[in-house]
Scaffold this active site. Sequence first.
Site, PDB file in Angstrom:
ATOM      1  N   ASN A   1      30.825  40.247  36.604  1.00  0.00           N
ATOM      2  CA  ASN A   1      29.762  41.194  37.519  1.00  0.00           C
ATOM      3  C   ASN A   1      30.789  42.281  38.191  1.00  0.00           C
ATOM      4  O   ASN A   1      32.107  42.059  38.674  1.00  0.00           O
ATOM      5  CB  ASN A   1      29.361  40.349  38.767  1.00  0.00           C
ATOM      6  CG  ASN A   1      28.518  39.335  38.345  1.00  0.00           C
ATOM      7  OD1 ASN A   1      27.721  39.310  37.038  1.00  0.00           O
ATOM      8  ND2 ASN A   1      28.267  37.994  38.872  1.00  0.00           N
TER       9      ASN A   1
ATOM     10  N   ASN B   1      22.982  27.177  35.168  1.00  0.00           N
ATOM     11  CA  ASN B   1      22.369  28.424  34.883  1.00  0.00           C
ATOM     12  C   ASN B   1      20.772  28.041  35.310  1.00  0.00           C
ATOM     13  O   ASN B   1      20.503  26.890  35.368  1.00  0.00           O
ATOM     14  CB  ASN B   1      22.451  28.854  33.571  1.00  0.00           C
ATOM     15  CG  ASN B   1      22.269  30.325  33.259  1.00  0.00           C
ATOM     16  OD1 ASN B   1      22.808  31.042  34.061  1.00  0.00           O
ATOM     17  ND2 ASN B   1      21.413  30.660  32.443  1.00  0.00           N
TER      18      ASN B   1
ATOM     19  N   THR C   1      25.166  33.235  33.618  1.00  0.00           N
ATOM     20  CA  THR C   1      25.250  34.253  32.553  1.00  0.00           C
ATOM     21  C   THR C   1      24.534  33.812  31.378  1.00  0.00           C
ATOM     22  O   THR C   1      24.498  32.506  30.924  1.00  0.00           O
ATOM     23  CB  THR C   1      26.619  34.333  32.151  1.00  0.00           C
ATOM     24  OG1 THR C   1      26.562  35.369  31.110  1.00  0.00           O
ATOM     25  CG2 THR C   1      27.472  32.991  31.768  1.00  0.00           C
ATOM     26  N   SER C   2      23.967  34.608  30.667  1.00  0.00           N
ATOM     27  CA  SER C   2      23.149  34.496  29.669  1.00  0.00           C
ATOM     28  C   SER C   2      23.884  34.190  28.132  1.00  0.00           C
ATOM     29  O   SER C   2      23.209  33.718  27.142  1.00  0.00           O
ATOM     30  CB  SER C   2      22.118  35.701  29.282  1.00  0.00           C
ATOM     31  OG  SER C   2      22.887  36.803  29.119  1.00  0.00           O
TER      32      SER C   2
ATOM     33  N   HIS D   1      34.851  42.971  33.791  1.00  0.00           N
ATOM     34  CA  HIS D   1      34.408  44.114  33.628  1.00  0.00           C
ATOM     35  C   HIS D   1      34.552  45.403  34.466  1.00  0.00           C
ATOM     36  O   HIS D   1      33.706  46.310  34.530  1.00  0.00           O
ATOM     37  CB  HIS D   1      32.902  43.727  33.024  1.00  0.00           C
ATOM     38  CG  HIS D   1      32.656  42.911  31.889  1.00  0.00           C
ATOM     39  ND1 HIS D   1      31.693  42.185  31.852  1.00  0.00           N
ATOM     40  CD2 HIS D   1      33.599  42.915  30.797  1.00  0.00           C
ATOM     41  CE1 HIS D   1      31.760  41.426  30.578  1.00  0.00           C
ATOM     42  NE2 HIS D   1      32.742  41.896  30.027  1.00  0.00           N
TER      43      HIS D   1
ATOM     44  N   ASP E   1      29.976  43.681  40.979  1.00  0.00           N
ATOM     45  CA  ASP E   1      29.626  43.698  42.667  1.00  0.00           C
ATOM     46  C   ASP E   1      30.938  42.960  43.328  1.00  0.00           C
ATOM     47  O   ASP E   1      31.764  42.443  42.606  1.00  0.00           O
ATOM     48  CB  ASP E   1      28.424  42.994  42.729  1.00  0.00           C
ATOM     49  CG  ASP E   1      28.248  41.330  42.694  1.00  0.00           C
ATOM     50  OD1 ASP E   1      27.252  40.828  41.901  1.00  0.00           O
ATOM     51  OD2 ASP E   1      29.289  40.874  42.889  1.00  0.00           O
TER      52      ASP E   1
HETATM   53  C1  BV8 Z   1      34.775  44.569  23.582  1.00  0.00           C
HETATM   54  C2  BV8 Z   1      29.811  46.300  32.799  1.00  0.00           C
HETATM   55  C3  BV8 Z   1      36.406  44.585  21.772  1.00  0.00           C
HETATM   56  C4  BV8 Z   1      29.019  47.476  32.762  1.00  0.00           C
HETATM   57  C5  BV8 Z   1      29.330  44.893  30.951  1.00  0.00           C
HETATM   58  C6  BV8 Z   1      27.870  41.980  17.806  1.00  0.00           C
HETATM   59  C7  BV8 Z   1      28.248  40.875  17.976  1.00  0.00           C
HETATM   60  C8  BV8 Z   1      29.280  40.134  18.945  1.00  0.00           C
HETATM   61  C9  BV8 Z   1      29.638  41.143  19.723  1.00  0.00           C
HETATM   62  C10 BV8 Z   1      29.346  42.473  19.607  1.00  0.00           C
HETATM   63  C11 BV8 Z   1      28.455  42.917  18.575  1.00  0.00           C
HETATM   64  N1  BV8 Z   1      28.588  44.360  18.771  1.00  0.00           N
HETATM   65  C12 BV8 Z   1      29.471  44.726  19.799  1.00  0.00           C
HETATM   66  C13 BV8 Z   1      29.845  43.551  20.234  1.00  0.00           C
HETATM   67  C14 BV8 Z   1      30.774  43.564  21.496  1.00  0.00           C
HETATM   68  C15 BV8 Z   1      30.110  43.706  22.807  1.00  0.00           C
HETATM   69  C16 BV8 Z   1      29.170  42.865  22.973  1.00  0.00           C
HETATM   70  O1  BV8 Z   1      29.223  41.733  23.329  1.00  0.00           O
HETATM   71  N2  BV8 Z   1      27.676  43.272  22.834  1.00  0.00           N
HETATM   72  C17 BV8 Z   1      26.610  42.591  23.018  1.00  0.00           C
HETATM   73  C18 BV8 Z   1      25.353  43.534  23.538  1.00  0.00           C
HETATM   74  C19 BV8 Z   1      26.123  41.878  21.489  1.00  0.00           C
HETATM   75  N3  BV8 Z   1      31.252  43.560  23.610  1.00  0.00           N
HETATM   76  C20 BV8 Z   1      31.909  44.595  24.202  1.00  0.00           C
HETATM   77  O2  BV8 Z   1      31.891  45.609  23.887  1.00  0.00           O
HETATM   78  C21 BV8 Z   1      33.136  44.251  25.039  1.00  0.00           C
HETATM   79  N4  BV8 Z   1      34.274  44.679  24.633  1.00  0.00           N
HETATM   80  O3  BV8 Z   1      34.161  43.487  22.819  1.00  0.00           O
HETATM   81  O4  BV8 Z   1      35.884  44.854  23.305  1.00  0.00           O
HETATM   82  C22 BV8 Z   1      37.636  43.347  22.429  1.00  0.00           C
HETATM   83  C23 BV8 Z   1      37.310  41.939  22.271  1.00  0.00           C
HETATM   84  C24 BV8 Z   1      37.939  41.204  22.613  1.00  0.00           C
HETATM   85  C25 BV8 Z   1      39.412  41.406  23.224  1.00  0.00           C
HETATM   86  C26 BV8 Z   1      39.593  42.735  23.494  1.00  0.00           C
HETATM   87  C27 BV8 Z   1      38.590  43.690  23.010  1.00  0.00           C
HETATM   88  C28 BV8 Z   1      32.823  44.764  26.681  1.00  0.00           C
HETATM   89  C29 BV8 Z   1      31.692  44.193  27.328  1.00  0.00           C
HETATM   90  C30 BV8 Z   1      31.250  44.751  28.511  1.00  0.00           C
HETATM   91  C31 BV8 Z   1      30.271  45.559  28.641  1.00  0.00           C
HETATM   92  N5  BV8 Z   1      29.996  45.613  30.319  1.00  0.00           N
HETATM   93  N6  BV8 Z   1      29.062  45.167  32.266  1.00  0.00           N
HETATM   94  C32 BV8 Z   1      27.916  46.987  33.590  1.00  0.00           C
HETATM   95  O5  BV8 Z   1      27.653  46.320  34.452  1.00  0.00           O
HETATM   96  O6  BV8 Z   1      27.043  48.408  33.828  1.00  0.00           O
HETATM   97  S1  BV8 Z   1      28.349  43.848  30.412  1.00  0.00           S
HETATM   98  C33 BV8 Z   1      27.319  43.126  31.343  1.00  0.00           C
HETATM   99  O7  BV8 Z   1      26.279  42.568  30.592  1.00  0.00           O
HETATM  100  C34 BV8 Z   1      27.567  42.159  32.378  1.00  0.00           C
HETATM  101  O8  BV8 Z   1      28.892  42.550  32.777  1.00  0.00           O
HETATM  102  C35 BV8 Z   1      27.652  40.875  31.489  1.00  0.00           C
HETATM  103  O9  BV8 Z   1      28.742  40.695  30.761  1.00  0.00           O
HETATM  104  C36 BV8 Z   1      26.645  41.529  30.743  1.00  0.00           C
HETATM  105  C37 BV8 Z   1      25.103  40.655  31.155  1.00  0.00           C
HETATM  106  O10 BV8 Z   1      25.184  39.252  30.988  1.00  0.00           O
HETATM  107  P1  BV8 Z   1      24.973  38.424  32.267  1.00  0.00           P
HETATM  108  O11 BV8 Z   1      25.887  38.555  33.179  1.00  0.00           O
HETATM  109  O12 BV8 Z   1      24.820  37.244  31.590  1.00  0.00           O
HETATM  110  O13 BV8 Z   1      23.410  38.656  32.944  1.00  0.00           O
HETATM  111  P2  BV8 Z   1      22.175  38.695  32.135  1.00  0.00           P
HETATM  112  O14 BV8 Z   1      20.997  39.100  33.203  1.00  0.00           O
HETATM  113  O15 BV8 Z   1      22.067  38.680  30.668  1.00  0.00           O
HETATM  114  O16 BV8 Z   1      21.913  36.824  32.502  1.00  0.00           O
HETATM  115  C38 BV8 Z   1      21.883  36.298  33.567  1.00  0.00           C
HETATM  116  C39 BV8 Z   1      21.736  35.034  33.392  1.00  0.00           C
HETATM  117  O17 BV8 Z   1      21.630  34.422  34.711  1.00  0.00           O
HETATM  118  C40 BV8 Z   1      20.386  34.520  32.737  1.00  0.00           C
HETATM  119  O18 BV8 Z   1      20.693  33.340  31.805  1.00  0.00           O
HETATM  120  C41 BV8 Z   1      19.614  33.983  33.857  1.00  0.00           C
HETATM  121  O19 BV8 Z   1      18.616  32.967  33.341  1.00  0.00           O
HETATM  122  C42 BV8 Z   1      20.561  33.523  34.570  1.00  0.00           C
HETATM  123  N7  BV8 Z   1      20.057  33.463  36.150  1.00  0.00           N
HETATM  124  C43 BV8 Z   1      19.100  34.552  36.861  1.00  0.00           C
HETATM  125  N8  BV8 Z   1      18.993  34.188  37.916  1.00  0.00           N
HETATM  126  C44 BV8 Z   1      19.574  32.849  38.413  1.00  0.00           C
HETATM  127  C45 BV8 Z   1      20.316  32.520  37.286  1.00  0.00           C
HETATM  128  N9  BV8 Z   1      21.008  31.492  37.257  1.00  0.00           N
HETATM  129  C46 BV8 Z   1      21.429  30.540  38.370  1.00  0.00           C
HETATM  130  N10 BV8 Z   1      20.856  31.157  39.476  1.00  0.00           N
HETATM  131  C47 BV8 Z   1      19.875  32.176  39.450  1.00  0.00           C
HETATM  132  N11 BV8 Z   1      19.367  32.441  40.657  1.00  0.00           N
END
Ligand code: BV8
Length: 230
Positions: free
Chosen positions: A93, A203, A178-179, A110, A95
């Site tokens: 996050n 979660n 996290t998802s 991040h 925040d």
């Molecule tokens: C990198 C900042 C190389 C920006 C963010 C294909 C396959 C695999 C990977 C990749 C691929 N193609 C590209 C990639 C790599 C890519 C990636 O993973 N893409 C995804 C889309 C497939 N990753 C990258 O580019 C990363 N960099 O790989 O560099 C490297 C690797 C290793 C070492 C060195 C270099 C960089 C990724 C960072 C992107 N920036 N954030 C901004 O915020 O604007 S990502 C952003 O999205 C968040 O930070 C977070 O990571 C992600 C969202 O995920 P969550 O936090 O899980 O949120 P979400 O809404 O999805 O889920 C919420 C969960 O909470 C749900 O499950 C829900 O049920 C639950 N929930 C809801 N309410 C509650 C709850 N749980 C409990 N209580 C509640 N009340």
Amino acid sequence: MQYQNIVILTGAGISAESGIRTFRAADGLWENHRIEDVATPEAFARNPELVHQFYNQRREQLLMPDIRPNPAHLALAKLEQYFKGEVLLVTQNIDNLHERAGSRNLIHMHGELLNLRCTTSGQVFTHHKPVGPDARCGCCGQMGTLRPDIVWFGEMPMQMELIYDALESCDLFISIGTSGHVYPAAGFVEIANSVGAETVEINLEPSKKQSAFDRHIYGPASREVPLFVE
Ligand code: BV8
């Protein structure tokens, strides 16, 4: 079992009950843009105004008086305070609710919404006001060199060495809110498993990495995390 080294990973779900929308709740969209299309260096190069607007809106919301840490953030800060061993909190996050709850041993892998970075010098500034491409940088005085100090898709997450070291010596790994879509964060559970740590997913619903965890606790974080920490 008495744990020595705990690593906790949090995602947008831990801040949901504080009023901050998760990415999934927004269906991965913001103003009809796919977040993966806005949170990228290419988008910033192509349309800095749009990307600054994306973060200005979220910064403004984060600074509203009704946005505050919830019992899940507070329980993690208490755990760090009273636990005899090491607790490292790694958050995806951007925040500031974990630090406002009192967490100290914290890595924003991040980046942070309230920070800007000069693309010339790399200097980081805390910045609470809206910012645009014409903002002058505090270090080089130029316009257009300031960007959000945030890790976009395709960029290297922060302090990965530290995080991998902690994962490789942990005996308990807890993933909260996290998802499990985004890497490398989504791969942390496999590292913890590979060193024999116990792995727990807390979660609202099963994540994409559900099958990799030893234990699963489903429900709202503000209820389940304080119960788990006690
Ligand atoms: C990198 C900042 C190389 C920006 C963010 C294909 C396959 C695999 C990977 C990749 C691929 N193609 C590209 C990639 C790599 C890519 C990636 O993973 N893409 C995804 C889309 C497939 N990753 C990258 O580019 C990363 N960099 O790989 O560099 C490297 C690797 C290793 C070492 C060195 C270099 C960089 C990724 C960072 C992107 N920036 N954030 C901004 O915020 O604007 S990502 C952003 O999205 C968040 O930070 C977070 O990571 C992600 C969202 O995920 P969550 O936090 O899980 O949120 P979400 O809404 O999805 O889920 C919420 C969960 O909470 C749900 O499950 C829900 O049920 C639950 N929930 C809801 N309410 C509650 C709850 N749980 C409990 N209580 C509640 N009340």
